[in-house]
Design a protein around this motif. Structure first.
Motif, short mmCIF file in Angstrom:
data_model
loop_
_atom_site.label_atom_id
_atom_site.label_comp_id
_atom_site.label_asym_id
_atom_site.label_seq_id
_atom_site.Cartn_x
_atom_site.Cartn_y
_atom_site.Cartn_z
N VAL A 122 -7.99 48.80 -41.84
CA VAL A 122 -8.82 47.79 -41.59
C VAL A 122 -8.00 46.46 -41.33
O VAL A 122 -7.38 46.07 -42.32
CB VAL A 122 -10.03 47.81 -42.94
CG1 VAL A 122 -10.43 46.45 -42.80
CG2 VAL A 122 -10.84 48.89 -42.86
N TYR A 123 -8.04 45.81 -40.40
CA TYR A 123 -7.38 44.40 -40.03
C TYR A 123 -8.47 43.88 -39.49
O TYR A 123 -8.83 43.91 -38.24
CB TYR A 123 -6.23 44.89 -39.40
CG TYR A 123 -5.44 45.78 -39.84
CD1 TYR A 123 -4.34 45.17 -40.96
CD2 TYR A 123 -5.22 47.01 -39.65
CE1 TYR A 123 -3.36 46.11 -41.19
CE2 TYR A 123 -4.26 47.90 -40.24
CZ TYR A 123 -3.40 47.55 -41.11
OH TYR A 123 -2.43 48.30 -41.46
N MET A 182 -15.97 37.41 -38.70
CA MET A 182 -14.75 38.17 -38.80
C MET A 182 -14.78 39.13 -37.82
O MET A 182 -15.96 39.69 -37.36
CB MET A 182 -14.57 38.73 -40.15
CG MET A 182 -15.58 39.93 -40.65
SD MET A 182 -15.48 41.34 -39.89
CE MET A 182 -17.01 42.35 -40.41
N LYS A 183 -13.64 39.62 -37.30
CA LYS A 183 -13.68 40.44 -36.18
C LYS A 183 -12.24 41.33 -36.15
O LYS A 183 -11.14 40.58 -36.74
CB LYS A 183 -13.66 39.94 -34.70
CG LYS A 183 -15.02 39.20 -34.35
CD LYS A 183 -14.78 38.71 -33.01
CE LYS A 183 -15.96 37.78 -32.77
NZ LYS A 183 -16.05 37.04 -31.20
N MET A 229 -3.17 35.68 -46.37
CA MET A 229 -3.71 37.02 -46.54
C MET A 229 -3.96 37.15 -48.15
O MET A 229 -3.51 36.39 -48.92
CB MET A 229 -2.81 38.18 -46.55
CG MET A 229 -2.24 38.37 -44.94
SD MET A 229 -1.24 39.73 -44.71
CE MET A 229 -2.35 41.00 -45.00
N MET A 230 -4.80 38.08 -48.58
CA MET A 230 -5.10 38.19 -49.91
C MET A 230 -4.03 39.20 -50.34
O MET A 230 -3.43 40.04 -49.72
CB MET A 230 -6.42 39.14 -50.39
CG MET A 230 -7.39 38.48 -49.82
SD MET A 230 -9.02 39.31 -49.93
CE MET A 230 -10.29 38.13 -49.46
N THR A 231 -3.54 38.91 -51.48
CA THR A 231 -2.37 39.62 -52.29
C THR A 231 -2.57 41.15 -52.31
O THR A 231 -1.63 41.74 -51.92
CB THR A 231 -2.07 39.26 -53.65
OG1 THR A 231 -1.99 37.83 -53.71
CG2 THR A 231 -0.94 40.10 -54.27
N ILE A 280 -2.55 28.29 -38.62
CA ILE A 280 -2.83 29.29 -39.49
C ILE A 280 -4.08 30.31 -39.25
O ILE A 280 -5.03 29.71 -38.70
CB ILE A 280 -3.19 28.82 -41.07
CG1 ILE A 280 -1.97 27.70 -41.34
CG2 ILE A 280 -3.38 29.60 -42.07
CD1 ILE A 280 -2.29 26.68 -42.60
N VAL A 281 -3.78 31.31 -39.49
CA VAL A 281 -4.99 32.41 -39.44
C VAL A 281 -5.07 33.15 -40.70
O VAL A 281 -4.08 33.27 -41.27
CB VAL A 281 -4.62 33.59 -38.24
CG1 VAL A 281 -4.78 32.87 -36.91
CG2 VAL A 281 -3.44 34.30 -38.45
N PHE A 282 -6.36 33.68 -41.10
CA PHE A 282 -6.49 34.41 -42.14
C PHE A 282 -6.67 35.79 -41.70
O PHE A 282 -7.73 36.09 -40.97
CB PHE A 282 -7.78 33.93 -42.94
CG PHE A 282 -7.96 34.74 -44.56
CD1 PHE A 282 -7.82 33.82 -45.38
CD2 PHE A 282 -8.27 35.87 -44.77
CE1 PHE A 282 -7.73 34.26 -46.80
CE2 PHE A 282 -8.68 36.28 -45.62
CZ PHE A 282 -8.35 35.78 -46.80
N LEU A 283 -5.76 36.72 -42.26
CA LEU A 283 -6.09 37.99 -41.83
C LEU A 283 -6.37 38.99 -43.19
O LEU A 283 -5.76 38.76 -44.23
CB LEU A 283 -4.48 38.71 -41.40
CG LEU A 283 -4.47 40.12 -41.27
CD1 LEU A 283 -5.16 40.44 -40.08
CD2 LEU A 283 -2.84 40.30 -40.93
N TYR A 284 -7.37 39.60 -43.10
CA TYR A 284 -7.83 40.45 -44.19
C TYR A 284 -7.41 42.02 -43.64
O TYR A 284 -7.62 42.65 -42.60
CB TYR A 284 -9.49 40.46 -44.22
CG TYR A 284 -9.86 41.38 -45.55
CD1 TYR A 284 -10.09 41.13 -46.69
CD2 TYR A 284 -10.34 42.82 -44.99
CE1 TYR A 284 -10.50 41.78 -47.64
CE2 TYR A 284 -10.78 43.59 -45.93
CZ TYR A 284 -10.90 43.02 -47.28
OH TYR A 284 -11.26 43.85 -48.26
N ALA A 285 -6.66 42.61 -44.61
CA ALA A 285 -6.05 44.09 -44.45
C ALA A 285 -6.51 44.79 -45.57
O ALA A 285 -6.41 44.44 -46.83
CB ALA A 285 -4.66 43.89 -44.07
#
Length: 354
Positions: free
Chosen positions: A241-242, A272-273, A290-292, A230-235
Motif C-alpha cells: 500500500v502506497y 488520498m490516492k 512519512m509515518m515511522t 513536501i509530499v506526505f507518503l503513507y506506506a
C-alpha cells in the motif's frame, strides 16, 4: 467523504500488535534551541521528527465535572451525560484520549484505542482489535459511563450497541486540522462537563500553536522558490500500500504550517490516492514525509527507494531526504499540535540536530 476514505486506509493498514509500547518518543530538541542549516533544500540524508517532551501536562488538577450536561454532537444527536467517572475517548489518531488527560481527567480513563500510545495511558486495556476496529465486548466489560469518539473508528454497529446498552456516546467531528484543534479540545471538555477547563486548554493550545508558527516563519526561506516542496507518503510495505495524502487529509495543513509547499495541493490532489509514478516524479518533492512505522514497513530509506523506484527520481530520493514521525503523533492534531509542528520544523530546517 475525504476524511472517511483516509480513515479507512489508516484502519485497514495499521499494525495490529496489542503489546503496550510507547510510540510517542520524546527527547528531541526545540526549534528555539537549534541553528537552522543555511539551505534546507540542499541537505542530504533522512531525519526523524521527535517531540521535545511528550509527557501529559494537565491544565487543571482533576476538575470536577458539572453534570448532567447535554450536548448536541456532530451528527445532530442530543446526548445527556450524567456520569464521567469512567471515560472512554476513542479515535484513529489517539488525540481524543490525550485531550482528556490534558484536561486533568486522565485518572477516569478506563481504556484506550491502539493509537493512544503515550506513556500515561499505556496501562489501560485496549478496546480496539485488528488495528482500529472497536470491540463492543471489550468496551462493555469496562462499563464506561461515557464514550467520546468520532467516525474514524468502526464498525458503526458497535456505537449503536453501546447506545442500546444505555451508554451515552458523543460523536465528534472527525476532521483534524491545525485551525480546529482548539475547537476539538472544547468539544471534548463540553461533553465531559468541564467547559472551563476546556477553555483553558483550548487557549493554551492556541497560544502554543501561534508561538510555534511564529518561530517557524522566522526560519522559512523568504523566497517561495526556495521553500521545501513536501509530499506526505503513507506506506504499508507488507500490504503493498502506497498512498499520497492531499487536500483535506490533514497532511496538507501540516505541510503548510511548517512553511513547506504542499505539492499535492499544488496539483489539486484531493484526499488520498495510490501513488502515481509519473505524478510523483513530475511533482519533484524535496522532502517526503512519512509515518515511522510506514517507513520501517518498506525497509527504511533503502527499501523505499527499491520498492517505489519513482522516489529515486525525485530530489527527495536523490538526497535521501525522508522525514518520518511516529504514526500516533504526526496527524493527531489536538492538544499537542504545537509540539508536533516544532518537532517537524527541527527535522526539516535543522536536520543535523534532530
Amino acid at each position: 467523504m475525504v476524511l472517511l476514505v483516509v480513515a479507512l486506509v489508516l484502519v485497514g493498514c495499521s499494525p495490529t500488535s496489542t503489546t503496550p509500547q510507547a510510540q510517542t518518543p520524546d527527547g528531541g530538541r526545540l526549534l528555539a534551541d537549534v541553528t537552522p542549516v543555511p539551505d534546507p533544500r540542499a541537505w542530504s540524508g533522512p531525519s526523524t521528527a521527535v517531540l521535545a517532551e511528550s509527557a501529559v501536562v494537565p491544565v487543571v488538577d482533576r476538575p470536577t465535572p458539572t453534570l448532567p450536561t447535554t450536548v448536541t454532537d456532530t451528527q445532530g444527536t442530543a446526548v445527556t451525560v450524567t456520569d464521567a467517572s469512567r471515560i472512554l475517548a476513542l479515535d484513529v489518531y489517539g488525540s481524543l484520549s490525550r485531550i482528556v488527560f490534558e484536561l486533568g481527567l486522565g485518572d477516569d480513563v478506563v481504556g484506550r484505542d491502539v493509537s493512544s500510545s503515550y506513556a500515561e495511558v499505556l496501562d489501560r486495556p485496549l478496546v480496539t482489535t485488528g488495528g482500529h476496529d472497536l470491540s463492543g465486548e471489550a468496551i462493555l466489560e469496562l462499563a464506561p459511563t461515557v464514550v467520546v469518539t468520532d467516525t474514524t473508528l468502526g464498525p458503526w454497529d458497535v456505537v449503536l450497541q453501546l447506545r442500546d446498552a444505555g451508554i451515552p456516546v458523543v460523536v465528534l467531528d472527525p476532521h483534524r486540522d491545525i485551525v480546529t484543534a482548539p475547537d476539538l479540545v472544547q468539544a471534548v471538555a463540553d461533553a465531559l462537563g468541564v467547559p472551563d477547563a476546556g477553555r483553558q486548554l483550548a487557549q493554551r493550545t492556541q497560544d502554543a500553536i501561534d508561538a510555534t508558527t511564529e518561530q517557524i516563519a522566522a526560519v522559512v526561506p523568504p523566497d517561495p522558490a526556495d521553500r521545501l516542496r513536501i509530499v506526505f507518503l503513507y506506506a504499508r510495505g507488507q500490504a503493498g500500500v502506497y498512498y499520497l495524502f492531499g487536500e483535506g487529509s490533514g497532511a496538507d495543513a501540516l505541510i503548510t504550517a511548517v512553511g513547506g509547499v504542499d505539492v499535492a495541493g499544488e496539483i489539486g490532489w484531493q484526499g488520498m490516492k495510490p501513488v502515481s509514478d509519473e505524478g510523483l516524479v513530475a511533482a519533484r518533492p524535496d522532502v517526503i514525509l512519512m509515518m515511522t512505522d510506514g517507513l520501517a514497513s518498506v525497509g527504511g530509506v533503502d527499501g523505499l527507494l527499491e520498492q517505489v523506484p519513482a522516489v529515486a527520481q525525485t530530489p527527495a530520493g536523490e538526497n535521501r531526504r525522508i522525514v518520518d514521525m511516529a504514526d500516533a503523533t504526526v496527524l493527531s492534531f489536538g492538544a499537542t499540535t504545537a509540539a508536533v509542528l516544532d518537532a517537524l520544523a527541527v527535522a526539516l530546517y535543522a536536520p543535523d540536530a534532530s
